[in-house]
Structures are given as C-alpha cells and as structure tokens.
Design a protein around this motif. Structure first.
Motif, mmCIF file in Angstrom:
data_model
loop_
_atom_site.group_PDB
_atom_site.id
_atom_site.type_symbol
_atom_site.label_atom_id
_atom_site.label_comp_id
_atom_site.label_asym_id
_atom_site.label_seq_id
_atom_site.Cartn_x
_atom_site.Cartn_y
_atom_site.Cartn_z
ATOM 1 N N ARG A 62 0.835 -1.215 0.000
ATOM 2 C CA ARG A 62 0.000 0.000 0.000
ATOM 3 C C ARG A 62 0.864 1.257 0.000
ATOM 4 O O ARG A 62 0.575 2.224 -0.701
ATOM 5 N N SER A 63 1.951 1.247 0.786
ATOM 6 C CA SER A 63 2.801 2.448 0.857
ATOM 7 C C SER A 63 3.489 2.718 -0.478
ATOM 8 O O SER A 63 3.664 3.879 -0.861
ATOM 9 N N VAL A 64 3.874 1.668 -1.186
ATOM 10 C CA VAL A 64 4.514 1.843 -2.499
ATOM 11 C C VAL A 64 3.514 2.469 -3.478
ATOM 12 O O VAL A 64 3.850 3.420 -4.199
ATOM 13 N N ARG A 65 2.301 1.957 -3.493
ATOM 14 C CA ARG A 65 1.274 2.529 -4.381
ATOM 15 C C ARG A 65 0.996 3.984 -4.020
ATOM 16 O O ARG A 65 0.923 4.850 -4.899
ATOM 17 N N ARG A 66 0.847 4.257 -2.738
ATOM 18 C CA ARG A 66 0.548 5.626 -2.291
ATOM 19 C C ARG A 66 1.696 6.579 -2.631
ATOM 20 O O ARG A 66 1.466 7.698 -3.086
ATOM 21 N N TYR A 67 2.938 6.153 -2.409
ATOM 22 C CA TYR A 67 4.096 6.991 -2.737
ATOM 23 C C TYR A 67 4.082 7.362 -4.226
ATOM 24 O O TYR A 67 4.229 8.535 -4.584
ATOM 25 N N HIS A 68 3.911 6.377 -5.086
ATOM 26 C CA HIS A 68 3.951 6.636 -6.523
ATOM 27 C C HIS A 68 2.756 7.475 -6.988
ATOM 28 O O HIS A 68 2.838 8.130 -8.020
ATOM 29 N N ARG A 69 1.675 7.492 -6.205
ATOM 30 C CA ARG A 69 0.518 8.362 -6.517
ATOM 31 C C ARG A 69 0.699 9.778 -5.971
ATOM 32 O O ARG A 69 -0.134 10.632 -6.191
ATOM 33 N N GLY A 70 1.765 10.008 -5.208
ATOM 34 C CA GLY A 70 2.032 11.354 -4.730
ATOM 35 C C GLY A 70 1.991 11.533 -3.221
ATOM 36 O O GLY A 70 2.254 12.624 -2.730
ATOM 37 N N GLU A 71 1.686 10.499 -2.456
ATOM 38 C CA GLU A 71 1.705 10.583 -0.996
ATOM 39 C C GLU A 71 3.119 10.231 -0.527
ATOM 40 O O GLU A 71 3.400 9.099 -0.139
ATOM 41 N N LEU A 72 4.001 11.203 -0.604
ATOM 42 C CA LEU A 72 5.426 10.954 -0.420
ATOM 43 C C LEU A 72 5.792 10.451 0.967
ATOM 44 O O LEU A 72 6.804 9.767 1.128
ATOM 45 N N ASP A 73 4.982 10.748 1.964
ATOM 46 C CA ASP A 73 5.290 10.296 3.317
ATOM 47 C C ASP A 73 4.776 8.883 3.600
ATOM 48 O O ASP A 73 4.973 8.357 4.694
ATOM 49 N N ALA A 74 4.151 8.247 2.624
ATOM 50 C CA ALA A 74 3.592 6.912 2.821
ATOM 51 C C ALA A 74 4.652 5.878 3.186
ATOM 52 O O ALA A 74 4.347 4.875 3.834
#
Length: 168
Positions: A62-74
């Motif tokens: 989930r954190s990898v997907r969120r990071y690549h979508r722009g949630e850099l702190d994921a």
C-alpha cells in the motif's frame, strides 16, 4: 531457516519488488521484477533462506502505491531492517530523515550523519542500501547537481527526484 515474503507491483517507472521479513520489516526493495536481485544485497545475517511469493504485502505494498501516486510520506513509517557496521547503520537511519523534495549532497549527508569528512562513507551507505525507496538514498546527489550513482539506474533516480519536487 528463515522465510521472507516478496511481491512485485507495477509502478510508473517499472516493476518494484519488496522482500519482507515475517514481522513486516523490509529487508530489500527496488525497481526489479526479480527478487533474487534483492536477496543478494541483503546482509548475510538477515538473508532469508526461503522466499515465498505473495500477491500483496499489506502495508508495504500500500505504501509503495501511495508513494507513486504522490503521498510521499507513505513510506516513512514502514519498518526496515538492515545490518552492517555502526556508521552504515547510522547513515541509513539518517537517510530516512531527509525530507522528500529536499535532496542533499553527499557532503551534506556526511555532515548530517555526524562525520563531515566521511563523504566516501556516505556514498558507500547509499551504494550498500538494500531497501531502496524506504531508505531514500535517491535523495543524495553529487556537488554541482550531478546525480551520482543509483543501483536502479539514473532514469529511475531522476524520476523519483522530479516526482518528489513536483509533489512536495
């Protein structure tokens, strides 16, 4: 015998694979579809003897997907486990404190790690980092703005830095 789980997912810059210990700590990660490439970089003291593929690694995926979508702190709170000497251990911890969108030079990174003259040691910490993205060694570059090296390629490093600059 130690077992770890792995999963590969698509990202805008290619396949990303993570190898995770039974307790959820990332042991190795990077932009490859081959978990064997990651296992080789894991410290022998932590290297799993068996890898089991999973479709999803829960919080890590989930954190990898969120990071690549722009949630850099994921990626910030995902546990990571690496082993080496005292300076490298400390340097990896320091890398996790460099904010997205605010890359540092190797000289600055060495100073942040408490050893301003250990520029080569700082570069070695980046080169020996087995947990790319979660320990963001891509946020360190050479004086003058040159990217320096990156195990997963300079195109990936440039994309990550541009992504963080645009979002952050």
């Amino acid at each position: 015998m130690s077992t770890a789980h792995w999963s590969t997912q698509d990202t805008p810059i290619g396949p990303f694979t993570a190898v995770v210990a039974a307790d959820g700590a990332v042991l190795g990660s990077g932009w490859t579809a081959d978990p064997g490439e990651l296992v080789d970089g894991i410290s022998p003291a932590l290297r799993p003897t068996e890898l089991v593929r999973r479709r999803d690694l829960g919080p890590v995926s989930r954190s990898v997907r969120r990071y690549h979508r722009g949630e850099l702190d994921a990626i910030d709170l995902i546990p990571v486990r690496q082993r080496s000497g005292e300076f490298l251990q400390h340097a990896w911890d320091v890398l996790r404190t460099i904010p997205a969108g605010k890359p540092q030079t190797y000289s600055d990174f060495a100073a942040l790690a408490g050893r301003p003259s250990a520029i080569r040691g700082a570069a070695l910490a980046c080169a020996r980092n087995a947990a790319a993205l979660f320990v963001p060694c891509h946020r360190v570059y050479r004086i003058g703005g040159a990217l320096g090296g990156f195990r997963w390629g300079l195109d990936v490093k440039r994309w990550l830095l541009d992504h963080e600059a645009a979002v952050g």
